[in-house]
Design a protein around this motif. Structure first.
Motif, PDB file in Angstrom:
ATOM      1  N   ARG A   7       0.809  -1.214   0.000  1.00  0.00           N
ATOM      2  CA  ARG A   7       0.000   0.000   0.000  1.00  0.00           C
ATOM      3  C   ARG A   7       0.852   1.278   0.000  1.00  0.00           C
ATOM      4  O   ARG A   7       0.315   2.378   0.091  1.00  0.00           O
ATOM      5  N   GLY A   8       2.167   1.141  -0.075  1.00  0.00           N
ATOM      6  CA  GLY A   8       3.021   2.320  -0.153  1.00  0.00           C
ATOM      7  C   GLY A   8       3.665   2.738   1.150  1.00  0.00           C
ATOM      8  O   GLY A   8       4.496   3.650   1.162  1.00  0.00           O
ATOM      9  N   LYS A   9       3.294   2.130   2.273  1.00  0.00           N
ATOM     10  CA  LYS A   9       3.925   2.437   3.552  1.00  0.00           C
ATOM     11  C   LYS A   9       5.315   1.790   3.624  1.00  0.00           C
ATOM     12  O   LYS A   9       5.575   0.771   2.979  1.00  0.00           O
ATOM     13  N   VAL A  10       6.195   2.393   4.426  1.00  0.00           N
ATOM     14  CA  VAL A  10       7.557   1.891   4.559  1.00  0.00           C
ATOM     15  C   VAL A  10       7.859   1.668   6.036  1.00  0.00           C
ATOM     16  O   VAL A  10       7.644   2.554   6.867  1.00  0.00           O
ATOM     17  N   LEU A  11       8.343   0.481   6.348  1.00  0.00           N
ATOM     18  CA  LEU A  11       8.757   0.158   7.713  1.00  0.00           C
ATOM     19  C   LEU A  11      10.261   0.358   7.835  1.00  0.00           C
ATOM     20  O   LEU A  11      11.041  -0.281   7.117  1.00  0.00           O
ATOM     21  N   TYR A  12      10.677   1.238   8.722  1.00  0.00           N
ATOM     22  CA  TYR A  12      12.097   1.446   9.019  1.00  0.00           C
ATOM     23  C   TYR A  12      12.451   0.579  10.230  1.00  0.00           C
ATOM     24  O   TYR A  12      11.835   0.707  11.286  1.00  0.00           O
ATOM     25  N   THR A  13      13.440  -0.288  10.040  1.00  0.00           N
ATOM     26  CA  THR A  13      13.937  -1.131  11.128  1.00  0.00           C
ATOM     27  C   THR A  13      15.359  -0.707  11.450  1.00  0.00           C
ATOM     28  O   THR A  13      16.223  -0.703  10.579  1.00  0.00           O
ATOM     29  N   PHE A  14      15.593  -0.320  12.696  1.00  0.00           N
ATOM     30  CA  PHE A  14      16.932   0.045  13.155  1.00  0.00           C
ATOM     31  C   PHE A  14      17.525  -1.179  13.871  1.00  0.00           C
ATOM     32  O   PHE A  14      16.894  -1.749  14.762  1.00  0.00           O
ATOM     33  N   LEU A  15      18.741  -1.557  13.493  1.00  0.00           N
ATOM     34  CA  LEU A  15      19.442  -2.670  14.113  1.00  0.00           C
ATOM     35  C   LEU A  15      20.807  -2.204  14.585  1.00  0.00           C
ATOM     36  O   LEU A  15      21.428  -1.327  13.968  1.00  0.00           O
ATOM     37  N   VAL A  16      21.291  -2.800  15.666  1.00  0.00           N
ATOM     38  CA  VAL A  16      22.634  -2.489  16.134  1.00  0.00           C
ATOM     39  C   VAL A  16      23.638  -3.326  15.361  1.00  0.00           C
ATOM     40  O   VAL A  16      23.338  -4.427  14.892  1.00  0.00           O
ATOM     41  N   ASP A  17      24.841  -2.801  15.211  1.00  0.00           N
ATOM     42  CA  ASP A  17      25.880  -3.455  14.422  1.00  0.00           C
ATOM     43  C   ASP A  17      27.223  -3.160  15.072  1.00  0.00           C
ATOM     44  O   ASP A  17      27.309  -2.335  15.978  1.00  0.00           O
ATOM     45  N   GLY A  18      28.258  -3.857  14.599  1.00  0.00           N
ATOM     46  CA  GLY A  18      29.600  -3.562  15.069  1.00  0.00           C
ATOM     47  C   GLY A  18      30.265  -4.708  15.799  1.00  0.00           C
ATOM     48  O   GLY A  18      29.644  -5.739  16.095  1.00  0.00           O
ATOM     49  N   PRO A  19      31.562  -4.561  16.102  1.00  0.00           N
ATOM     50  CA  PRO A  19      32.352  -5.654  16.696  1.00  0.00           C
ATOM     51  C   PRO A  19      31.839  -6.133  18.048  1.00  0.00           C
ATOM     52  O   PRO A  19      31.987  -7.305  18.390  1.00  0.00           O
ATOM     53  N   ARG A  20      31.231  -5.258  18.836  1.00  0.00           N
ATOM     54  CA  ARG A  20      30.810  -5.672  20.175  1.00  0.00           C
ATOM     55  C   ARG A  20      29.517  -6.468  20.180  1.00  0.00           C
ATOM     56  O   ARG A  20      29.201  -7.132  21.161  1.00  0.00           O
ATOM     57  N   VAL A  21      28.756  -6.409  19.092  1.00  0.00           N
ATOM     58  CA  VAL A  21      27.442  -7.052  19.063  1.00  0.00           C
ATOM     59  C   VAL A  21      27.623  -8.540  18.767  1.00  0.00           C
ATOM     60  O   VAL A  21      28.106  -8.920  17.704  1.00  0.00           O
ATOM     61  N   GLN A  22      27.233  -9.372  19.706  1.00  0.00           N
ATOM     62  CA  GLN A  22      27.345 -10.821  19.546  1.00  0.00           C
ATOM     63  C   GLN A  22      25.992 -11.494  19.734  1.00  0.00           C
ATOM     64  O   GLN A  22      25.912 -12.590  20.284  1.00  0.00           O
ATOM     65  N   LEU A  23      24.929 -10.846  19.310  1.00  0.00           N
ATOM     66  CA  LEU A  23      23.585 -11.403  19.441  1.00  0.00           C
ATOM     67  C   LEU A  23      23.287 -12.251  18.217  1.00  0.00           C
ATOM     68  O   LEU A  23      23.238 -11.744  17.094  1.00  0.00           O
ATOM     69  N   GLU A  24      23.088 -13.537  18.418  1.00  0.00           N
ATOM     70  CA  GLU A  24      22.978 -14.465  17.295  1.00  0.00           C
ATOM     71  C   GLU A  24      21.566 -14.593  16.758  1.00  0.00           C
ATOM     72  O   GLU A  24      21.372 -14.923  15.600  1.00  0.00           O
ATOM     73  N   ASP A  25      20.558 -14.369  17.578  1.00  0.00           N
ATOM     74  CA  ASP A  25      19.192 -14.577  17.117  1.00  0.00           C
ATOM     75  C   ASP A  25      18.845 -13.566  16.029  1.00  0.00           C
ATOM     76  O   ASP A  25      19.326 -12.430  16.037  1.00  0.00           O
ATOM     77  N   HIS A  26      17.960 -13.974  15.109  1.00  0.00           N
ATOM     78  CA  HIS A  26      17.751 -13.213  13.884  1.00  0.00           C
ATOM     79  C   HIS A  26      17.300 -11.780  14.131  1.00  0.00           C
ATOM     80  O   HIS A  26      17.811 -10.848  13.517  1.00  0.00           O
ATOM     81  N   LEU A  27      16.332 -11.585  15.012  1.00  0.00           N
ATOM     82  CA  LEU A  27      15.750 -10.263  15.187  1.00  0.00           C
ATOM     83  C   LEU A  27      16.138  -9.598  16.504  1.00  0.00           C
ATOM     84  O   LEU A  27      15.616  -8.540  16.823  1.00  0.00           O
ATOM     85  N   THR A  28      17.023 -10.196  17.257  1.00  0.00           N
ATOM     86  CA  THR A  28      17.415  -9.611  18.534  1.00  0.00           C
ATOM     87  C   THR A  28      18.177  -8.313  18.338  1.00  0.00           C
ATOM     88  O   THR A  28      18.195  -7.461  19.234  1.00  0.00           O
ATOM     89  N   ARG A  29      18.807  -8.140  17.182  1.00  0.00           N
ATOM     90  CA  ARG A  29      19.559  -6.925  16.914  1.00  0.00           C
ATOM     91  C   ARG A  29      18.655  -5.763  16.516  1.00  0.00           C
ATOM     92  O   ARG A  29      19.110  -4.630  16.412  1.00  0.00           O
ATOM     93  N   ALA A  30      17.366  -6.028  16.269  1.00  0.00           N
ATOM     94  CA  ALA A  30      16.418  -4.965  15.936  1.00  0.00           C
ATOM     95  C   ALA A  30      16.070  -4.178  17.199  1.00  0.00           C
ATOM     96  O   ALA A  30      15.640  -4.750  18.196  1.00  0.00           O
ATOM     97  N   VAL A  31      16.258  -2.860  17.154  1.00  0.00           N
ATOM     98  CA  VAL A  31      16.063  -2.046  18.356  1.00  0.00           C
ATOM     99  C   VAL A  31      14.982  -0.983  18.181  1.00  0.00           C
ATOM    100  O   VAL A  31      14.681  -0.254  19.140  1.00  0.00           O
ATOM    101  N   TYR A  32      14.394  -0.887  17.000  1.00  0.00           N
ATOM    102  CA  TYR A  32      13.392   0.167  16.795  1.00  0.00           C
ATOM    103  C   TYR A  32      12.632  -0.084  15.489  1.00  0.00           C
ATOM    104  O   TYR A  32      13.229  -0.494  14.490  1.00  0.00           O
ATOM    105  N   PHE A  33      11.313   0.140  15.527  1.00  0.00           N
ATOM    106  CA  PHE A  33      10.478   0.072  14.331  1.00  0.00           C
ATOM    107  C   PHE A  33       9.762   1.416  14.166  1.00  0.00           C
ATOM    108  O   PHE A  33       9.251   1.982  15.139  1.00  0.00           O
ATOM    109  N   ALA A  34       9.702   1.890  12.936  1.00  0.00           N
ATOM    110  CA  ALA A  34       9.011   3.152  12.686  1.00  0.00           C
ATOM    111  C   ALA A  34       8.381   3.135  11.302  1.00  0.00           C
ATOM    112  O   ALA A  34       8.976   2.620  10.349  1.00  0.00           O
ATOM    113  N   ILE A  35       7.163   3.677  11.207  1.00  0.00           N
ATOM    114  CA  ILE A  35       6.486   3.871   9.928  1.00  0.00           C
ATOM    115  C   ILE A  35       6.248   5.375   9.800  1.00  0.00           C
ATOM    116  O   ILE A  35       5.356   5.928  10.447  1.00  0.00           O
ATOM    117  N   PRO A  36       7.055   6.079   9.004  1.00  0.00           N
ATOM    118  CA  PRO A  36       6.867   7.527   8.877  1.00  0.00           C
ATOM    119  C   PRO A  36       5.646   7.855   8.028  1.00  0.00           C
ATOM    120  O   PRO A  36       5.196   7.040   7.217  1.00  0.00           O
TER     121      PRO A  36
END
Length: 456
Positions: free
Chosen positions: A59-88
């Protein structure tokens, strides 16, 4: 009315999430921001590198997913790195500035963001720079990889060339040294026609700043990283990218996350224990294999097919998701039944089926998609006729969007045949072209007659 869809979900949440929303006059979400307490704590521990991914809704809406990244992040589960959802409300400068401002109000740790990774199609970089003045905005290695992969499919290259490029891309992404990047850049210059080379933006491969943000990973870590993001983006597409209602799609995604949050228990002061398994392993907390396979099939349809073809095939896949039964299979044929008459599938590329949908459109029908799902496979470019691959035959959407009739049926058949013959003549050697053209000339003369010269 739109908010009521989240009520039950929010009640089930053991700790109240942070929720900001604006509802339009049509009782649909105009703007929505969501962050659970767990997501907020993950970002507070790993705020240095932020990975931004966008998922488009029909329908034209966009979901923004913010994920953490970098050497310190050791979270293995698929969506555990997702820290924020937004639909502007809109993807313009004002709408995105408002989205980032709400994110900063939710997360005081935003001031510690040093790097933001985005996809190549993310245009409002000045808005990011204004809202995060201390952060550097870079293209992400994952998004560059997916961009190049999609372009390789769209260019309809010869199969050996396509396989060589995909193999080189995979090895380079898992070991992004300056030498490997230069080799891939040279290979692109050699294999891609000069007129099409600018579409690939191969200069990204020589921008060392992009790859410094990724190069710290070992080959094994890079492989796990790409696999994990592939699964994550497929899950996002499965729930939000294929559901017409943005509210239903997001609600289904959040409910899925509640029921598959195995890593939350092991999250302690930012670091989960290292393990030898990869994100593709299946465990009690991991997504069902069927869901992941279907999500990958959807992703391959979008990557390989034209828009009209993908829309038709997604409709067929929706039937498969509700009811699929594999009767029996052999080395040559596979029998598929989906609460209807049995049809026979020929799995060898280009895949074919005895049903009317496949015979009329030459597209992967529900039976072929059911076969792929049962075999844990995805759509491959050589399973699709050339005229339906992305970037080809855009005028066919006019035919598909009009009222159906016998005349249009014949028109479509002629258009498909003409396009396929044209592709066969274009993508071959000079010797093979002369042989094919001579054969076509003889067929035309024998069918219509040499007395009426037919222009080929």
């Amino acid at each position: 009315m739109a908010l009521a869809m989240l009520n039950e979900l929010l009640i089930e949440d053991p700790s109240p999430p942070l929720l900001f929303y604006q509802v339009s006059k049509t009782a649909q979400f105009d703007t929505l921001h969501y962050q659970s307490c767990f997501m907020q704590s993950v970002f507070a521990h790993f705020p240095e590198i932020l990975f931004v991914h966008r998922t488009y809704n029909p329908r034209g809406k966009v979901l923004y997913t913010f994920l953490v990244d970098g050497p310190r992040v050791q979270l293995e589960d698929h969506l555990t790195r997702a820290v924020y959802f937004a639909i502007p409300a809109k993807e313009d400068a004002e709408g995105l500035a408002h989205m980032f401002q709400v994110f900063k109000k939710f997360n005081p740790a935003w001031e510690r963001v040093c790097t933001i990774l985005v996809d190549p199609h993310f245009l409002p970089v000045p808005t990011l720079a204004m809202e995060f003045p201390a952060a550097e905005v870079l293209l992400s290695a994952f998004h560059i990889c997916k961009f190049l992969q999609g372009k390789f499919y769209q260019l309809s290259l010869d199969q050996p060339v396509e396989r060589a490029l995909l193999s080189s891309l995979q090895s380079t992404m898992c070991s992004a040294t300056a030498g490997n990047l230069r080799k891939l850049h040279t290979l692109l210059s050699t294999c891609i026609p000069p007129a099409q080379l600018p579409e690939l933006h191969s200069h990204w491969l020589l921008n060392d700043r992009i790859w410094l943000a990724h190069r710290w990973r070992s080959t094994a870590e890079s492989s796990r990283y790409f696999q994990g993001l592939e699964v994550t983006t497929c899950i996002l597409s499965q729930f939000f990218g294929t559901t017409p209602s943005a509210e239903k799609g997001l609600t289904a995604l959040l409910r899925y996350m509640q029921h598959n949050s195995g890593d939350q228990a092991s999250f302690s002061l930012g670091l989960s224990p290292q393990s030898d398994h990869t994100p593709s392993d299946v465990s009690a907390e991991s997504p069902k294999v069927e869901q992941l396979v279907e999500a990958r099939i959807q992703h391959s349809l979008h990557a390989i097919c034209t828009g009209p073809a993908a829309q038709l095939c997604l409709g067929e896949l929706a039937v498969v998701q509700k009811s699929m039964h594999l009767i029996g299979s052999g080395s040559e044929k596979v029998n598929i039944q989906i609460l209807e008459d049995t049809h026979r599938v020929q799995p060898q590329p280009p895949a074919s089926c005895s049903c009317y949908f496949n015979q009329a459109f030459h597209l992967p029908c529900r039976h072929i998609l059911a076969m792929l799902s049962a075999r844990r496979q995805v759509l491959q470019p050589d399973m699709l006729p050339a005229q339906w691959t992305a970037g080809c035959a855009a005028s066919l959407s006019d035919i598909l969007g009009s009222a159906w009739s016998e005349t249009l049926d014949k028109h479509l058949a002629v258009a498909l045949l003409t396009e396929e013959v044209g592709q066969l003549l274009q993508h071959c050697s000079q010797e093979e072209f002369e042989r094919r053209y001579s054969t076509l000339r003889e067929l035309a003369d024998s069918w219509i007659g040499p007395y009426e010269q037919v222009q080929l």
